[in-house]
Design an enzyme around this catalytic site. Structure first.
Site, mmCIF file in Angstrom:
data_model
loop_
_atom_site.group_PDB
_atom_site.id
_atom_site.type_symbol
_atom_site.label_atom_id
_atom_site.label_comp_id
_atom_site.label_asym_id
_atom_site.label_seq_id
_atom_site.Cartn_x
_atom_site.Cartn_y
_atom_site.Cartn_z
ATOM 1 N N GLU A 1 21.900 -0.906 4.051
ATOM 2 C CA GLU A 1 22.064 -1.290 5.463
ATOM 3 C C GLU A 1 23.372 -2.028 5.711
ATOM 4 O OE1 GLU A 1 17.749 -2.288 7.328
ATOM 5 O OE2 GLU A 1 18.360 -3.591 5.710
ATOM 6 N N GLU B 1 13.523 -3.236 -1.674
ATOM 7 C CA GLU B 1 14.083 -4.030 -0.573
ATOM 8 C C GLU B 1 15.524 -4.457 -0.888
ATOM 9 O OE1 GLU B 1 13.635 -4.635 2.376
ATOM 10 O OE2 GLU B 1 14.478 -6.574 2.892
ATOM 11 N N LYS C 1 17.911 -2.866 15.733
ATOM 12 C CA LYS C 1 16.871 -3.720 15.183
ATOM 13 C C LYS C 1 15.480 -3.219 15.520
ATOM 14 C CE LYS C 1 15.626 -8.181 13.908
ATOM 15 N NZ LYS C 1 15.600 -7.779 12.502
ATOM 16 N N TRP D 1 21.689 2.083 22.154
ATOM 17 C CA TRP D 1 21.595 2.762 20.861
ATOM 18 C C TRP D 1 21.341 4.215 21.216
ATOM 19 C CZ3 TRP D 1 18.214 5.680 17.870
ATOM 20 C CH2 TRP D 1 18.517 5.735 16.498
ATOM 21 N N CYS E 1 18.210 -0.372 22.300
ATOM 22 C CA CYS E 1 18.728 -0.559 23.648
ATOM 23 C C CYS E 1 18.242 -1.900 24.190
ATOM 24 C CB CYS E 1 18.333 0.531 24.625
ATOM 25 S SG CYS E 1 18.969 2.139 24.200
ATOM 26 N N LYS F 1 18.688 -3.413 1.503
ATOM 27 C CA LYS F 1 19.626 -4.377 2.096
ATOM 28 C C LYS F 1 21.065 -3.939 1.828
ATOM 29 C CE LYS F 1 17.156 -6.975 4.379
ATOM 30 N NZ LYS F 1 16.529 -5.716 4.748
ATOM 31 N N ARG G 1 20.052 -5.074 19.615
ATOM 32 C CA ARG G 1 19.140 -3.944 19.840
ATOM 33 C C ARG G 1 19.864 -2.604 19.881
ATOM 34 N NH1 ARG G 1 14.186 -5.922 21.728
ATOM 35 N NH2 ARG G 1 13.665 -3.804 22.354
ATOM 36 N N ASN H 1 15.579 2.447 28.458
ATOM 37 C CA ASN H 1 15.354 2.376 27.011
ATOM 38 C C ASN H 1 14.188 3.307 26.723
ATOM 39 O OD1 ASN H 1 14.867 1.657 24.359
ATOM 40 N ND2 ASN H 1 13.854 -0.263 24.876
ATOM 41 N N GLY H 2 14.349 4.236 25.796
ATOM 42 C CA GLY H 2 13.266 5.164 25.467
ATOM 43 C C GLY H 2 13.744 6.591 25.560
ATOM 44 N N HIS I 1 11.698 8.460 -17.097
ATOM 45 C CA HIS I 1 11.301 9.787 -16.608
ATOM 46 C C HIS I 1 12.390 10.435 -15.760
ATOM 47 C CE1 HIS I 1 7.336 9.135 -18.235
ATOM 48 N NE2 HIS I 1 7.262 7.981 -17.588
HETATM 49 C C1 G6P Z 1 14.511 -0.870 11.931
HETATM 50 C C2 G6P Z 1 15.290 -2.048 11.407
HETATM 51 C C3 G6P Z 1 14.690 -2.519 10.088
HETATM 52 C C4 G6P Z 1 13.205 -2.807 10.255
HETATM 53 C C5 G6P Z 1 12.452 -1.596 10.804
HETATM 54 C C6 G6P Z 1 11.015 -1.918 11.176
HETATM 55 O O1 G6P Z 1 14.718 0.247 11.144
HETATM 56 O O2 G6P Z 1 16.658 -1.715 11.234
HETATM 57 O O3 G6P Z 1 15.343 -3.707 9.673
HETATM 58 O O4 G6P Z 1 12.660 -3.189 9.031
HETATM 59 O O5 G6P Z 1 13.105 -1.140 11.995
HETATM 60 O O6 G6P Z 1 11.024 -2.845 12.236
HETATM 61 P P1 G6P Z 1 9.790 -3.695 12.685
HETATM 62 O O7 G6P Z 1 10.238 -4.424 13.910
HETATM 63 O O8 G6P Z 1 8.665 -2.735 12.980
HETATM 64 O O9 G6P Z 1 9.437 -4.619 11.568
#
Ligand code: G6P
Length: 614
Positions: free
Chosen positions: A491, A484, A609, A75, A2, A488, A27, A101-102, A507
């Site tokens: 996502e 990672e 984010k 969000w 948010c 990616k 956000r 927000n929250g 395994h």
């Molecule tokens: C969200 C984002 C990710 C990020 C994670 C941790 O899930 O979509 O891209 O890695 O939060 O965020 P931070 O700000 O704590 O690194």
């Protein structure tokens, strides 16, 4: 999670608020809305979907002019992402408008109270109850600031609230508990934002707020109190990046721009980390070297991409310091009753510094007397503020929801932390530390070389457009990079992608291999430990079963060609630093594939984010 904007000044509030929302849209983008103080009841508009939907609505039905307003990009937590649940929410008589927000945890009980008093609630949100409560408090007299104080005393949970009163165009009032909020200090105007991007085009002077504080902004004044109304001082600071950092600069996506910014970001993360004698130093710390010498266990807590940076860090930290290092998902950490003592160092890695799961983990650690050090990209955010020490990553603003330069600089900062601990504790020779620091200094050039030679990756993305499953294999520090790489793709391309430790293949996961299945393989540099040879065997095993192998390997590593359908070359570096290079092609590939699939790379579906709810 948010984005929130508030404005009072001389400009048209609608323009300032919408511009702020555009910069905060990363956000959350389930809906957007705006409310203005005008002559009469609050004027407002809100719309499900991206900000563009709201802008279209405003173009068709303009709101009256105003110089006081608030806005929100959502969000969704409580209630579906539709028009009704979009913020702002209004009190029963449309005197108060509020964005949030929250999560207000005791909302069910407050909702029952409001309904029992005969007020009708229109939405399914937890936010609307706060708008009603503030409006009812105002009706009994006093200012919006006083009403906010009264209501905050009753709310449980984490929240940033920003409100306006139809009868008082002079002020915007906000409250903050565990969710982000900063004040932008202008000349004849003041701003509120979830982060500084909301107002960076107007001012680079900002005021940080603490926990449980209320701020009232007018054109010429900013006053801060605690929830009991006692005046407190905010911390003023200058934002060291400007508008251009928050714009795309000719790239199609922020994410692509941020991938290409990585050579610069690594350089900035390394900058000024030495004293004149060449010894490493950290940013801000209330943890003394003596205390660091006492540390007998390190636990890294983080979520998402930051968690994978933590996994990379574990290998380096244990190797250089000989201190046992665990890495744990922040949301699992505190619920398993971890063993923490005064000599445990908890390292929180977070790009945003606002991730609620990570924040709760460090709060738990501190109640158990552990020391907490934050690796963070966002100056003045909550996690570093609540930590005993902080190492800032200096990546600059990261707008693309999927983290790239944030991840890169988290790894760099974690290496620096490991080297610093080794220096303080004498577990590595000074010349070994100096050698790694020199090698880190070469990384911007190596990453640039990978970026300059990325054309093959674009061709690969074109070729793999039809893939529905993609696997990633790595060993040692290549394993977190495999994870990672897979994250990616999940996502951005919404693909089923999995990362595996190559040794684990036999395994179970090898059963997934079928003809044509794309598998990215991160090959460790050749060394004494035979990791390289074992990885090559794993590649042969999957190739024999028909996998389409995409092999990432050092420049001068020959002999692998016969097992590789595609080769991606990486400059030769030491094993521990290979992740810095190996992640780059995977970022570019995911960005390119998602672009070709027609997805919104910067704002992937269902994600936000900065996840400020648990
Ligand atoms: C969200 C984002 C990710 C990020 C994670 C941790 O899930 O979509 O891209 O890695 O939060 O965020 P931070 O700000 O704590 O690194």
């Amino acid at each position: 999670m948010c984005g929130i904007v508030g404005y009072v000044g001389e400009k048209q509030a609608q323009d300032v608020v919408i511009e702020g929302l555009r910069r905060l849209e990363y956000r959350g983008y389930d809906s957007a809305g705006i409310a203005l103080v005008v002559d009469g009841p609050i004027a407002w508009a809100k719309k499900a979907g991206k900000l563009a939907n709201l802008e279209k609505e405003l173009a068709e039905s303009p709101l009256p002019g105003s110089t006081t307003g608030i806005g929100h990009t959502r969000w969704a937590t409580h209630g579906a992402p539709n028009d009704v649940n979009a913020h702002p929410h209004l009190g029963g008589h449309h005197r108060v408008a509020l964005v949030h927000n929250g999560i207000i945890e005791n909302f069910a009980e407050l909702r029952a109270e409001i309904e029992a008093a005969g007020d009708e609630l229109r939405s399914e949100t937890d936010t609307e109850i706060a708008a009603h409560l503030i409006e009812r408090a105002l009706a009994e007299g006093g200012t919006l600031t006083e009403a906010m104080q009264q209501v905050c005393a009753r709310l449980e949970g984490a929240f940033t609230l920003v409100a306006i009163d139809a009868e008082d165009p002079s002020r915007v009032v906000a409250a903050r508990r565990s969710s982000p909020l900063v004040v932008g200090l202008g000349d004849g105007e003041n701003f509120l934002g979830s982060d500084v991007a909301a107002f960076i085009q107007h001012t680079r002077e900002a005021l940080e707020l603490g926990q449980d504080q209320i701020v009232t902004i007018t054109r010429d004044d900013v006053s801060v109190t605690d929830f009991d109304g006692r005046p407190v001082e905010g911390t003023r600071y200058h934002v060291d990046w400007d508008l251009s950092a928050a714009e795309k600069d000719g790239y199609d996506w922020f994410m692509r721009k941020e991938i290409f910014e990585q050579p610069r970001a690594i350089g900035d993360a390394l900058l000024g980390r030495h004293d004149p004698a060449g010894r490493l130093q950290l940013d801000e710390g209330r943890i003394s070297d003596d205390e660091l010498r006492e540390v007998d266990k390190i636990i890294i807590v983080a979520c998402g991409t930051a968690f994978y940076a933590g996994l990379v860090a574990k290998y380096a930290i244990e190797h250089w310091t000989r201190i046992p290092c665990e890495v744990e998902l922040a949301h699992e950490f505190r619920y398993r009753d971890p063993i923490l003592t005064r000599s445990t160092l908890v390292v929180a890695i977070s790009q945003s510094g606002e991730t609620a799961d990570t924040l709760m983990a460090i709060r738990h650690a501190r109640t158990q007397r552990a020391k907490v050090l934050a690796i963070c990209n966002t100056n003045g955010s909550t996690i570093p503020r609540e930590s005993d020490a902080v190492l800032y990553t200096h990546a600059g603003p990261e707008i693309g929801v999927a983290s790239t330069k944030g991840f890169m600089t988290q790894m760099i900062a974690a290496y620096l932390l490991g080297l610093y601990l080794a220096q303080v504790r004498g577990t590595s020779y000074a010349d070994e530390i100096a050698r790694v620091v020199t090698e880190l200094g070469d990384m911007p050039g190596h990453v640039q070389r990978i970026l300059d030679g990325s054309d093959d990756l674009y061709a690969l993305a074109e070729e793999l457009q039809q893939a529905r499953v993609v696997l990633f294999l790595g060993r040692h520090v290549g394993y977190p990079i495999a994870l990672e790489g897979a994250l990616k793709l999940k996502e951005l391309a919404y693909l089923h992608a999995e990362g595996f430790a190559a040794g684990e293949l036999k395994h179970g996961p090898i059963a997934l291999i079928e003809p044509g299945l794309p598998v990215f393989c991160v090959v460790p540099p050749r060394g004494r430990d035979q990791l390289h040879e074992k990885m090559v065997s794993a590649i042969q095993e999957i190739r024999a079963r028909g996998a389409r192998t995409i092999v990432m390997v050092e420049d001068d590593d020959t002999g692998i060609e016969e097992f590789a359908d595609t080769i991606i070359r990486l400059p030769r570096v030491s094993t521990l630093l290979q992740p810095v290079l190996a992640v780059v092609p995977l970022q570019l590939f995911a960005c390119e594939l998602a672009t070709r699939l027609g997805h919104d790379v910067d704002q992937p579906r269902n994600l936000a984010k900065s996840v400020t709810v648990e």
